[in-house]
Design an enzyme around this catalytic site. Structure first.
Site, PDB file in Angstrom:
ATOM      1  N   SER A 153       0.837  -1.201   0.000  1.00 49.01           N
ATOM      2  CA  SER A 153       0.000   0.000   0.000  1.00 49.01           C
ATOM      3  C   SER A 153       0.876   1.257   0.000  1.00 49.01           C
ATOM      4  O   SER A 153       1.619   1.474  -0.959  1.00 49.01           O
ATOM      5  CB  SER A 153      -0.959  -0.064   1.181  1.00 49.01           C
ATOM      6  OG  SER A 153      -2.007   0.841   1.003  1.00 49.01           O
ATOM      7  N   ASP A 230     -10.307  -5.600  -2.588  1.00 46.79           N
ATOM      8  CA  ASP A 230      -9.644  -4.574  -1.767  1.00 46.79           C
ATOM      9  C   ASP A 230     -10.520  -3.317  -1.770  1.00 46.79           C
ATOM     10  O   ASP A 230     -10.803  -2.750  -2.828  1.00 46.79           O
ATOM     11  CB  ASP A 230      -8.277  -4.296  -2.399  1.00 46.79           C
ATOM     12  CG  ASP A 230      -7.408  -3.348  -1.602  1.00 46.79           C
ATOM     13  OD1 ASP A 230      -7.953  -2.432  -0.964  1.00 46.79           O
ATOM     14  OD2 ASP A 230      -6.177  -3.530  -1.648  1.00 46.79           O
ATOM     15  N   HIS A 263      -7.405  -6.026   1.474  1.00 51.06           N
ATOM     16  CA  HIS A 263      -6.176  -5.233   1.642  1.00 51.06           C
ATOM     17  C   HIS A 263      -5.356  -5.685   2.850  1.00 51.06           C
ATOM     18  O   HIS A 263      -4.335  -5.091   3.158  1.00 51.06           O
ATOM     19  CB  HIS A 263      -6.595  -3.753   1.825  1.00 51.06           C
ATOM     20  CG  HIS A 263      -5.498  -2.756   1.556  1.00 51.06           C
ATOM     21  ND1 HIS A 263      -4.909  -2.599   0.309  1.00 51.06           N
ATOM     22  CD2 HIS A 263      -4.902  -1.834   2.361  1.00 51.06           C
ATOM     23  CE1 HIS A 263      -3.997  -1.627   0.373  1.00 51.06           C
ATOM     24  NE2 HIS A 263      -3.968  -1.154   1.601  1.00 51.06           N
TER      25      HIS A 263
HETATM   26  N1  LIG Z   1      -7.145   2.664   9.663  1.00 51.70           N
HETATM   27  C1  LIG Z   1      -7.631   2.829   8.356  1.00 51.70           C
HETATM   28  C2  LIG Z   1      -6.963   1.901   7.368  1.00 51.70           C
HETATM   29  C3  LIG Z   1      -5.581   1.534   7.725  1.00 51.70           C
HETATM   30  C4  LIG Z   1      -5.077   0.376   6.901  1.00 51.70           C
HETATM   31  O1  LIG Z   1      -5.798  -0.350   6.258  1.00 51.70           O
HETATM   32  N2  LIG Z   1      -3.770   0.244   6.924  1.00 51.70           N
HETATM   33  C5  LIG Z   1      -3.156  -0.779   6.139  1.00 51.70           C
HETATM   34  C6  LIG Z   1      -2.285  -0.140   5.132  1.00 51.70           C
HETATM   35  S1  LIG Z   1      -3.246   0.960   4.112  1.00 51.70           S
HETATM   36  C7  LIG Z   1      -2.134   1.708   3.081  1.00 51.70           C
HETATM   37  O2  LIG Z   1      -1.052   2.066   3.312  1.00 51.70           O
HETATM   38  C8  LIG Z   1      -2.378  -1.706   7.056  1.00 51.70           C
HETATM   39  O3  LIG Z   1      -1.446  -2.347   6.648  1.00 51.70           O
HETATM   40  N3  LIG Z   1      -2.816  -1.764   8.316  1.00 51.70           N
HETATM   41  C9  LIG Z   1      -2.133  -2.516   9.347  1.00 51.70           C
HETATM   42  C10 LIG Z   1      -2.598  -3.906   9.555  1.00 51.70           C
HETATM   43  O4  LIG Z   1      -1.974  -4.604  10.396  1.00 51.70           O
HETATM   44  O5  LIG Z   1      -3.540  -4.372   8.892  1.00 51.70           O
HETATM   45  C11 LIG Z   1      -9.072   2.570   8.373  1.00 51.70           C
HETATM   46  O6  LIG Z   1      -9.523   2.202   9.444  1.00 51.70           O
HETATM   47  O7  LIG Z   1      -9.709   2.704   7.331  1.00 51.70           O
END
Ligand SMILES: N[C@@H](CCC(=O)N[C@@H](CSC=O)C(=O)NCC(=O)O)C(=O)O
Length: 283
Positions: A153, A230, A263
């Site tokens: 991402s 996603d 995602h």
């Molecule tokens: N907090 C946000 C979304 C946050 C999210 O999905 N983070 C992803 C990376 S998104 C792009 O860079 C991630 O890797 N999160 C960490 C995990 O451990 O999953 C929301 O709530 O929408």
């Protein structure tokens, strides 16, 4: 450069280690994890290939370390795996004024900020391109001529922009669900505007699609995996923009759309082995 050991733990015959250090690039303490496979112990002076994994919004080094499921195959392939943090942190480090998740802490976007108050510490571009490769090569059994880069991402954006800009450093390149055209999506507008200012010409150096359009080329072929389920795909990721630029420029891109995958780290861990093999074959 002194490293402070946070933790060390045996895994798959190798060791999972977490370190802190004072960063010259960010002017803060930075933390990263490193998995050193068992091949490091085979002979004095072993020099192994190494993969950087850049994480996404809200992450620290810990997300992929806990959920990425990379250690078993890294141990088999003899691949060192390094996972840095996603932004500077600590006293005096500015954050999003509203505390939003997509800017500021945990959202450094792998650029050198030029705008106050972020310019003081948000220098993740220099940290990943220069400081961390040199630090890792100095402290671990790593061959500096065999380093690759991947990410997820926001971290996929970092991997693509750094891999396209520094092919002599990052000899292999892949990404999981990357932001490929930050100049054309809301996450990118907010981050590049906030860190670099509103002159969009300056954003092109941090936009993988624009970099390919402007003549930058990776060291070799690129692998991208993208989940079709996603929730960020249509608005923030838009991998077809990068695919079109690569096709026009003759850049060798394998873009795999993966039905049903979202995602999350369930998606990333499913395809992690393919990415590790992709890099090991090229390093
Ligand atoms: N907090 C946000 C979304 C946050 C999210 O999905 N983070 C992803 C990376 S998104 C792009 O860079 C991630 O890797 N999160 C960490 C995990 O451990 O999953 C929301 O709530 O929408």
């Amino acid at each position: 450069m002194t490293l402070e050991t946070v933790s060390t733990s045996k895994a798959h015959g190798g060791t999972l280690e977490v370190y802190k250090h004072a960063s010259a690039a960010t002017g803060t303490e930075m933390t990263f994890s490193v998995f050193v496979p068992p091949q490091a112990q085979v002979g004095e002076g072993a020099k192994l290939p190494m993969l950087f994994y850049l994480s996404g919004l809200t992450c620290t080094h810990a997300n992929v370390t806990d959920k990425g499921e990379y250690r078993r195959l890294c141990a088999e392939l003899g691949l060192v795996f390094v996972a840095p943090d996603t932004s500077p942190r600590g006293e005096g480090v500015a954050d999003d004024p509203a505390g939003a998740y997509d800017f500021g802490l945990g959202a450094g976007f792998y650029v050198n900020a030029t705008q106050a108050p972020f310019a003081a510490h948000y220098r993740m571009w220099d940290y990943i391109a220069q400081e961390l490769p040199a630090l890792v090569a100095a402290h671990f059994p790593v061959d500096p001529a065999r380093m690759g880069i991947t990410g997820h991402s926001m971290g996929g954006h970092g991997a693509l922009t750094l891999g396209l800009t520094f092919p002599e450093t990052f000899k292999s390149l892949s990404a999981f669900a990357p932001i490929v055209a930050p100049g054309q999506v809301p996450w990118g507008h907010k981050a590049l505007g906030g860190y670099l200012g509103e002159d969009k010409a300056l954003w092109r150096a941090h936009d993988a699609t624009a970099l390919v359009e402007d003549g930058k080329r990776p060291a070799g072929a690129i692998l991208i995996d993208q989940g079709e389920a996603d929730s960020f795909l249509a608005e923030q990721l838009r991998p077809h923009l990068f695919a079109q630029a690569c096709e026009k420029a003759g850049v060798d891109l394998t873009l795999r759309m993966q039905p049903g995958y979202d995602h999350s780290y369930n998606f990333i861990s499913t395809f992690m082995d393919d990415h590790l093999r992709w890099h090991a074959e090229r390093l």
